[in-house]
Design an enzyme around this catalytic site. Structure first.
Site, PDB file in Angstrom:
ATOM      1  N   ASP A  16      91.751  58.111 127.112  1.00 48.78           N
ATOM      2  CA  ASP A  16      92.951  57.774 126.341  1.00 48.78           C
ATOM      3  C   ASP A  16      94.054  57.387 127.328  1.00 48.78           C
ATOM      4  OD1 ASP A  16      93.859  60.100 127.493  1.00 48.78           O
ATOM      5  OD2 ASP A  16      93.775  61.272 125.662  1.00 48.78           O
TER       6      ASP A  16
ATOM      7  N   ASP B 141      86.165  60.546 117.888  1.00 49.21           N
ATOM      8  CA  ASP B 141      86.190  61.634 118.872  1.00 49.21           C
ATOM      9  C   ASP B 141      87.018  62.776 118.322  1.00 49.21           C
ATOM     10  OD1 ASP B 141      88.929  62.149 120.692  1.00 49.21           O
ATOM     11  OD2 ASP B 141      88.937  60.313 119.511  1.00 49.21           O
TER      12      ASP B 141
ATOM     13  N   CYS C   6      67.920  73.002 111.996  1.00 52.24           N
ATOM     14  CA  CYS C   6      68.329  72.400 113.267  1.00 52.24           C
ATOM     15  C   CYS C   6      67.286  72.711 114.340  1.00 52.24           C
ATOM     16  CB  CYS C   6      69.697  72.948 113.680  1.00 52.24           C
ATOM     17  SG  CYS C   6      70.323  72.292 115.250  1.00 52.24           S
TER      18      CYS C   6
ATOM     19  N   CYS D 194      67.989  72.143 117.707  1.00 58.82           N
ATOM     20  CA  CYS D 194      68.672  72.130 118.995  1.00 58.82           C
ATOM     21  C   CYS D 194      68.191  73.309 119.849  1.00 58.82           C
ATOM     22  CB  CYS D 194      70.194  72.168 118.822  1.00 58.82           C
ATOM     23  SG  CYS D 194      70.888  73.794 118.422  1.00 58.82           S
TER      24      CYS D 194
ATOM     25  N   CYS E 294      69.220  76.758 118.441  1.00 57.57           N
ATOM     26  CA  CYS E 294      68.513  77.210 117.248  1.00 57.57           C
ATOM     27  C   CYS E 294      67.029  77.455 117.503  1.00 57.57           C
ATOM     28  CB  CYS E 294      68.699  76.189 116.120  1.00 57.57           C
ATOM     29  SG  CYS E 294      70.401  76.132 115.489  1.00 57.57           S
TER      30      CYS E 294
ATOM     31  N   HIS F 173      75.283  73.780 120.030  1.00 53.80           N
ATOM     32  CA  HIS F 173      74.835  73.557 118.655  1.00 53.80           C
ATOM     33  C   HIS F 173      75.767  72.612 117.902  1.00 53.80           C
ATOM     34  CE1 HIS F 173      73.521  74.182 114.543  1.00 53.80           C
ATOM     35  NE2 HIS F 173      74.795  74.377 114.256  1.00 53.80           N
TER      36      HIS F 173
END
Length: 380
Positions: free
Chosen positions: A95, A269, A307, A309, A312, A338
């Site tokens: 930014d 974002d 999930c 991931c 998990c 996660h």
């Protein structure tokens, strides 16, 4: 000269106009729509770059304001730029630092030349102009950069927002002229105008006439309702070129990501997923879950049974709750991993829904499972 950043439209969804595409940058190509994890201090809090790569992050953010103050853009440039400094070889977006000046700095004074303010850490007097912001971003070396703008409160008066929009356009032109590396860094203009359609149009027309390689929509998710934000997106996004990427700044809740995509946004974002993760709150396919709560003390299920991931697949709610209660940093690493994985894979599902021309059906199913109130999702 070829632009540093190029957008390729792959498909437009038939019912909504949502866009499936890709953004081509000097450090690689990533698919859109895309959620971009925020790495304020050249790091996404608690996570390694390798983990972000593994979970499918196509681009991450760094914060110009904070890196200017610490460690300084000169040091980052000496290190070979942000990519080498933080060991991330995929695209980076910075930014301009303007939002932090307006939200964090003390005793700020906005003038035509720029913003005078005091460093909140030590009281030093500082000055940020469009040219200074551009020099900092050029030295940091990201693929995508933002123009310096003023991000005024959403509910300011019409006259104030009009003057602000006009100044932001002048600042954008100055920053564009000061841009030293247009062959390998793409500069985006930021459309402002609060909730006023004519001022958003004025801002968009000003910036489009300057032919930026991409456009951001700023000044949203700053206190207005979700309905108000969607209203502004509905009239603002069509003002922007279909051949350029569209970036909605500071938005990261699942409902707003889907609603933004439906309204033609390509990039998002937000610090939300990692910020709430550090408080023990997780996004799941069934809605938010606060793993620190007592009800999970003996719950040996994963955070989200839908999930796959790393968190998990390997750890239970009970264990993660224990980590938080014991003040162990591994707990917030697991929840941060996660939440970012959840949003990145949500966007993958959104991209597939666009490809299959079933985005509204996907929204209805997701919102119902997550617990959002959708009286009539077919009305977007």
């Amino acid at each position: 000269m070829e632009p540093a950043i190029k957008y390729r439209l792959i498909k437009t969804e038939k019912d909504t106009g949502a866009r499936l595409g890709e953004l081509i940058t000097p450090h690689g190509t990533f698919p859109t729509p895309m959620f971009m994890p925020v790495g304020t201090q050249a790091t996404v809090k608690s996570l390694a770059p390798e983990e972000l790569d593994q979970m499918g992050a196509g681009v991450i953010l760094a914060n110009t304001y904070h890196l200017w103050l610490q460690p300084g853009e000169d040091l980052v440039k000496e290190a070979g730029g942000l990519h080498k400094f933080m060991n991330w070889q995929k695209p980076i977006l910075t930014d301009s630092g303007g939002f932090q000046v307006f939200s964090l700095a003390e005793n700020r004074n906005i003038t035509e030349e720029g913003v005078h303010f005091r460093n909140p850490a030590n009281g030093d007097k500082l000055f940020l102009s469009p040219e200074k912001a551009m020099q900092i971003e050029n030295d940091l070396g990201p693929d995508i950069m933002m123009s310096l703008d003023e991000c005024p409160p959403f509910f300011e008066s019409y006259d104030y927002i009009k003057h602000s929009v006009e100044r932001t356009s002048r600042w954008a032109e100055r920053g564009l002229k000061a841009h030293a590396n247009p062959d390998w860094q793409g500069l985006f203009g930021i459309v402002q105008g609060a909730g006023y359609e004519d001022l958003r149009r004025q801002s968009a027309q000003d910036l489009v006439s300057m032919d930026f390689p991409g456009y951001s929509i700023g000044g949203l998710s700053v206190g207005e309702s979700k309905a108000e934000m969607n209203r502004v997106l509905e009239f603002t996004t069509p003002m922007l070129p279909t051949t350029k990427p569209r970036y909605l700044m500071g938005v990261g809740s699942p409902d707003s990501l889907i609603d933004g995509v439906i309204r033609g946004i390509d990039m998002f974002d937000c610090v939300l997923p990692t910020r709430i993760a550090r408080r023990g709150t997780c996004m799941t396919s069934h809605g938010r879950l606060t793993v620190k709560n007592a009800q999970f003390a003996r719950d040996f299920n994963p955070i989200d049974d839908n999930c796959d991931c790393y968190t998990c697949r390997n750890y239970s709610r009970a264990y993660i709750r224990h980590l938080f209660k014991a003040d162990e940093s591994f707990g917030l690493r697991l929840t941060s991993y996660h939440n970012l994985y959840f949003l990145l894979h949500l966007m993958g599902d959104v991209r597939q829904a666009i490809m299959d021309d079933r985005l509204l059906d996907f929204k209805e199913q997701f919102f119902e499972a997550y617990g959002y109130n959708v009286p009539n999702p077919k009305n977007f």
